[in-house]
Scaffold this motif. Sequence first.
Motif, PDB file in Angstrom:
ATOM      1  N   THR A  14       1.040 -11.183  -9.081  1.00 28.21           N
ATOM      2  CA  THR A  14       0.162 -10.237  -8.306  1.00 28.21           C
ATOM      3  C   THR A  14       0.809  -9.353  -7.595  1.00 28.21           C
ATOM      4  O   THR A  14       0.466  -8.146  -7.410  1.00 28.21           O
ATOM      5  CB  THR A  14      -0.643 -11.425  -7.577  1.00 28.21           C
ATOM      6  N   ALA A  15       2.061  -9.699  -6.855  1.00 29.12           N
ATOM      7  CA  ALA A  15       2.614  -8.775  -5.943  1.00 29.12           C
ATOM      8  C   ALA A  15       3.213  -7.448  -6.735  1.00 29.12           C
ATOM      9  O   ALA A  15       2.988  -6.372  -6.460  1.00 29.12           O
ATOM     10  CB  ALA A  15       3.759  -9.543  -5.307  1.00 29.12           C
ATOM     11  N   GLN A  16       3.872  -7.858  -7.782  1.00 25.15           N
ATOM     12  CA  GLN A  16       4.270  -6.505  -8.723  1.00 25.15           C
ATOM     13  C   GLN A  16       3.204  -5.692  -9.172  1.00 25.15           C
ATOM     14  O   GLN A  16       3.233  -4.629  -8.962  1.00 25.15           O
ATOM     15  CB  GLN A  16       5.178  -7.068  -9.944  1.00 25.15           C
ATOM     16  N   VAL A  17       2.166  -6.343  -9.666  1.00 24.28           N
ATOM     17  CA  VAL A  17       1.141  -5.509 -10.117  1.00 24.28           C
ATOM     18  C   VAL A  17       0.419  -4.576  -8.806  1.00 24.28           C
ATOM     19  O   VAL A  17       0.271  -3.401  -8.938  1.00 24.28           O
ATOM     20  CB  VAL A  17      -0.138  -6.340 -10.592  1.00 24.28           C
ATOM     21  N   ALA A  18       0.302  -5.049  -7.823  1.00 29.98           N
ATOM     22  CA  ALA A  18      -0.175  -4.458  -6.594  1.00 29.98           C
ATOM     23  C   ALA A  18       0.492  -3.447  -6.140  1.00 29.98           C
ATOM     24  O   ALA A  18       0.071  -2.372  -5.724  1.00 29.98           O
ATOM     25  CB  ALA A  18      -0.738  -5.394  -5.493  1.00 29.98           C
ATOM     26  N   LYS A  19       1.917  -3.494  -5.987  1.00 24.13           N
ATOM     27  CA  LYS A  19       2.795  -2.659  -5.633  1.00 24.13           C
ATOM     28  C   LYS A  19       2.790  -1.545  -6.796  1.00 24.13           C
ATOM     29  O   LYS A  19       2.925  -0.446  -6.232  1.00 24.13           O
ATOM     30  CB  LYS A  19       4.154  -3.482  -5.656  1.00 24.13           C
ATOM     31  N   LYS A  20       2.806  -1.768  -7.898  1.00 20.80           N
ATOM     32  CA  LYS A  20       2.809  -0.922  -8.909  1.00 20.80           C
ATOM     33  C   LYS A  20       1.676   0.134  -9.036  1.00 20.80           C
ATOM     34  O   LYS A  20       1.494   1.282  -9.116  1.00 20.80           O
ATOM     35  CB  LYS A  20       2.855  -1.289 -10.366  1.00 20.80           C
ATOM     36  N   ALA A  21       0.353  -0.538  -8.476  1.00 24.89           N
ATOM     37  CA  ALA A  21      -0.932   0.322  -8.324  1.00 24.89           C
ATOM     38  C   ALA A  21      -0.809   1.122  -7.042  1.00 24.89           C
ATOM     39  O   ALA A  21      -1.908   1.806  -6.975  1.00 24.89           O
ATOM     40  CB  ALA A  21      -1.810  -0.872  -8.187  1.00 24.89           C
ATOM     41  N   GLY A  22      -0.011   0.796  -6.137  1.00 28.18           N
ATOM     42  CA  GLY A  22       0.105   1.705  -4.828  1.00 28.18           C
ATOM     43  C   GLY A  22      -0.303   0.960  -3.437  1.00 28.18           C
ATOM     44  O   GLY A  22      -0.596   1.689  -2.853  1.00 28.18           O
ATOM     45  N   ALA A  23      -0.326  -0.276  -3.520  1.00 28.30           N
ATOM     46  CA  ALA A  23      -0.673  -1.183  -2.118  1.00 28.30           C
ATOM     47  C   ALA A  23       0.608  -1.407  -1.718  1.00 28.30           C
ATOM     48  O   ALA A  23       1.757  -1.567  -2.224  1.00 28.30           O
ATOM     49  CB  ALA A  23      -1.340  -2.414  -2.600  1.00 28.30           C
ATOM     50  N   ILE A  24       0.559  -1.570  -0.380  1.00 29.78           N
ATOM     51  CA  ILE A  24       1.628  -2.372   0.503  1.00 29.78           C
ATOM     52  C   ILE A  24       1.230  -3.824   0.593  1.00 29.78           C
ATOM     53  O   ILE A  24       0.265  -4.352   0.604  1.00 29.78           O
ATOM     54  CB  ILE A  24       1.325  -1.737   1.878  1.00 29.78           C
ATOM     55  N   VAL A  25       2.591  -4.391   0.146  1.00 36.28           N
ATOM     56  CA  VAL A  25       2.362  -5.953  -0.324  1.00 36.28           C
ATOM     57  C   VAL A  25       3.281  -6.648   0.521  1.00 36.28           C
ATOM     58  O   VAL A  25       4.308  -6.423   0.543  1.00 36.28           O
ATOM     59  CB  VAL A  25       2.837  -6.087  -1.797  1.00 36.28           C
ATOM     60  N   ARG A  26       2.762  -7.712   1.081  1.00 39.52           N
ATOM     61  CA  ARG A  26       3.518  -8.828   1.737  1.00 39.52           C
ATOM     62  C   ARG A  26       3.110  -9.934   0.789  1.00 39.52           C
ATOM     63  O   ARG A  26       2.051 -10.419   0.581  1.00 39.52           O
ATOM     64  CB  ARG A  26       3.048  -8.782   3.046  1.00 39.52           C
ATOM     65  N   GLU A  27       4.208 -10.805   0.916  1.00 42.08           N
ATOM     66  CA  GLU A  27       3.977 -12.172   0.139  1.00 42.08           C
ATOM     67  C   GLU A  27       4.117 -13.301   1.198  1.00 42.08           C
ATOM     68  O   GLU A  27       4.862 -13.438   2.094  1.00 42.08           O
ATOM     69  CB  GLU A  27       5.296 -12.466  -0.752  1.00 42.08           C
ATOM     70  N   ARG A  28       3.236 -14.341   1.001  1.00 43.26           N
ATOM     71  CA  ARG A  28       3.170 -15.511   1.886  1.00 43.26           C
ATOM     72  C   ARG A  28       3.243 -16.810   1.266  1.00 43.26           C
ATOM     73  O   ARG A  28       2.444 -17.040   0.248  1.00 43.26           O
ATOM     74  CB  ARG A  28       1.972 -15.414   2.684  1.00 43.26           C
ATOM     75  N   PHE A  29       4.163 -17.620   1.723  1.00 39.53           N
ATOM     76  CA  PHE A  29       4.124 -18.850   1.098  1.00 39.53           C
ATOM     77  C   PHE A  29       4.233 -19.899   2.141  1.00 39.53           C
ATOM     78  O   PHE A  29       4.820 -20.195   3.040  1.00 39.53           O
ATOM     79  CB  PHE A  29       5.636 -18.990   0.402  1.00 39.53           C
ATOM     80  N   ASN A  30       3.165 -20.756   1.901  1.00 39.75           N
ATOM     81  CA  ASN A  30       2.735 -21.711   3.050  1.00 39.75           C
ATOM     82  C   ASN A  30       1.936 -23.019   2.432  1.00 39.75           C
ATOM     83  O   ASN A  30       0.591 -22.771   2.197  1.00 39.75           O
ATOM     84  CB  ASN A  30       1.897 -21.186   4.288  1.00 39.75           C
ATOM     85  N   LYS A  31       2.219 -23.921   2.319  1.00 33.81           N
ATOM     86  CA  LYS A  31       1.734 -24.971   1.503  1.00 33.81           C
ATOM     87  C   LYS A  31       0.747 -25.831   2.383  1.00 33.81           C
ATOM     88  O   LYS A  31       0.056 -26.757   1.816  1.00 33.81           O
ATOM     89  CB  LYS A  31       2.612 -25.967   0.857  1.00 33.81           C
ATOM     90  N   ILE A  32       0.914 -25.899   3.625  1.00 37.13           N
ATOM     91  CA  ILE A  32       0.265 -26.479   4.618  1.00 37.13           C
ATOM     92  C   ILE A  32      -1.097 -25.724   5.249  1.00 37.13           C
ATOM     93  O   ILE A  32      -2.299 -26.191   5.065  1.00 37.13           O
ATOM     94  CB  ILE A  32       1.053 -26.815   5.841  1.00 37.13           C
ATOM     95  N   GLN A  33      -0.748 -24.389   5.696  1.00 34.07           N
ATOM     96  CA  GLN A  33      -2.125 -23.796   5.987  1.00 34.07           C
ATOM     97  C   GLN A  33      -2.437 -22.872   4.857  1.00 34.07           C
ATOM     98  O   GLN A  33      -2.170 -21.892   4.463  1.00 34.07           O
ATOM     99  CB  GLN A  33      -1.830 -22.908   7.306  1.00 34.07           C
TER     100      GLN A  33
END
Length: 413
Positions: A81-100
């Motif tokens: 998802t992150a790579q596809v979004a970046k390639k399409a022209g979006a500013i991307v941040r990844e979030r990893f949180n299994k609790i919230q």
Amino acid sequence: MFLLFTCMYSYQIFYMFVAFKAKQNKSSEIQNVLYHKYAVIIPARNEELVIGQLIKSIKNQKYPEELIDIFVVADNCTDDTAQVAKKAGAIVRERFNKIQIGKGYALDYILKIIENEYSSNKHDGYIVFDADNLLDENYITELNKTFNQGYRVITSYRNSKNYDQNWISAGYALWFLHEAEYLNLPRMVLNTSCAISGTGFLIQAELIEENGGWIHHLLTEDIEFSVSQIIKGEKIGYCRNAIFYDEQPVTFAQSWHQRLRWAKGFYQVFYKYGKDLIGNTFRGKRNKFSCFDMTMMVMPAVLISSVCIVVNGLFYLAIFLGIFDGQEITHAASVGILYSISWYYGVLYILGLITTLTEWGKIHCSGWKKIAYTITFPLFMLTYIPISVVALFKHVEWKPIAHTVVKSLDDVR
């Protein structure tokens, strides 16, 4: 129960007449439009198949390109998802949180990043979409016009990109069309408050700052936000010319889990805000009718319907166990159940038929399917009865719905 429901929900019949009249009035063109800068926010979890088409539809907006920034929060993703979004022209941040876990936490995460890292690009508002959405090319232009009227929160016209897939996807889509044009439109005309619904909404940046970010984390964070703002006196607007399309579930298992979360979320909202809503209805100084309207929206009316059917069903059980004896009891229970089901089916069918006929040109589906799905629409809605009962007792957690309908705006049309 028939009299009770008639009294409580009769104002929505009046809503429909207001909507009929509003549809006949052509909106006047607004001159000297002030163009605002927007941050488009997309929370996404494993949406590599569909997110590219959404970003493309944002890039194709008939709105000044320099006034639109696209932010994607790839939330606990295990795909590209992150790579596809970046390639399409979006500013991307990844979030990893299994609790919230949940959309509310993802929204708060990206809003804080925008505030801290992009404060120089001052945004006037945030527009929120789900990754499976598609936008009409005039979406932001139309939304901006309503924003210029002074509304700080605005919802929009929710259409479907897979209406024709089956009776389940059509059931969802038809309800969202009804909600847009026969609930939110009359609310807008009558100068009461609308409500946001999951996706396709705009919030003024200043309001988010006042709230301290996105602080709503119940299972239905959209309704929680709407109710909390209405209690504070905010009026949520509706822009019927801002049209977007989203993907609806097509299997009953997906639909069951999603609507189970919604039902549980409504209980949570009613438990947390019900006292204030009811209190403001009778003693409030602002938004008194809107508080009543939202009470009717979040109050577990489907559960009350379920109780009616269960009570009649208990008569059968009592007769089977020998507690009651006699044909009159059996007949009364049978008539009660049949009357309840037929009454609800009839009302829902009329609502679905009216919505289908008035929105006919905007429903992208063959004619015979449009008619057929008015017949199955009440059945879809009646499945809320067992869902509402189960949600009352079952622990429910947020779970993602897989989106697989890869379509461009031209494909939908």
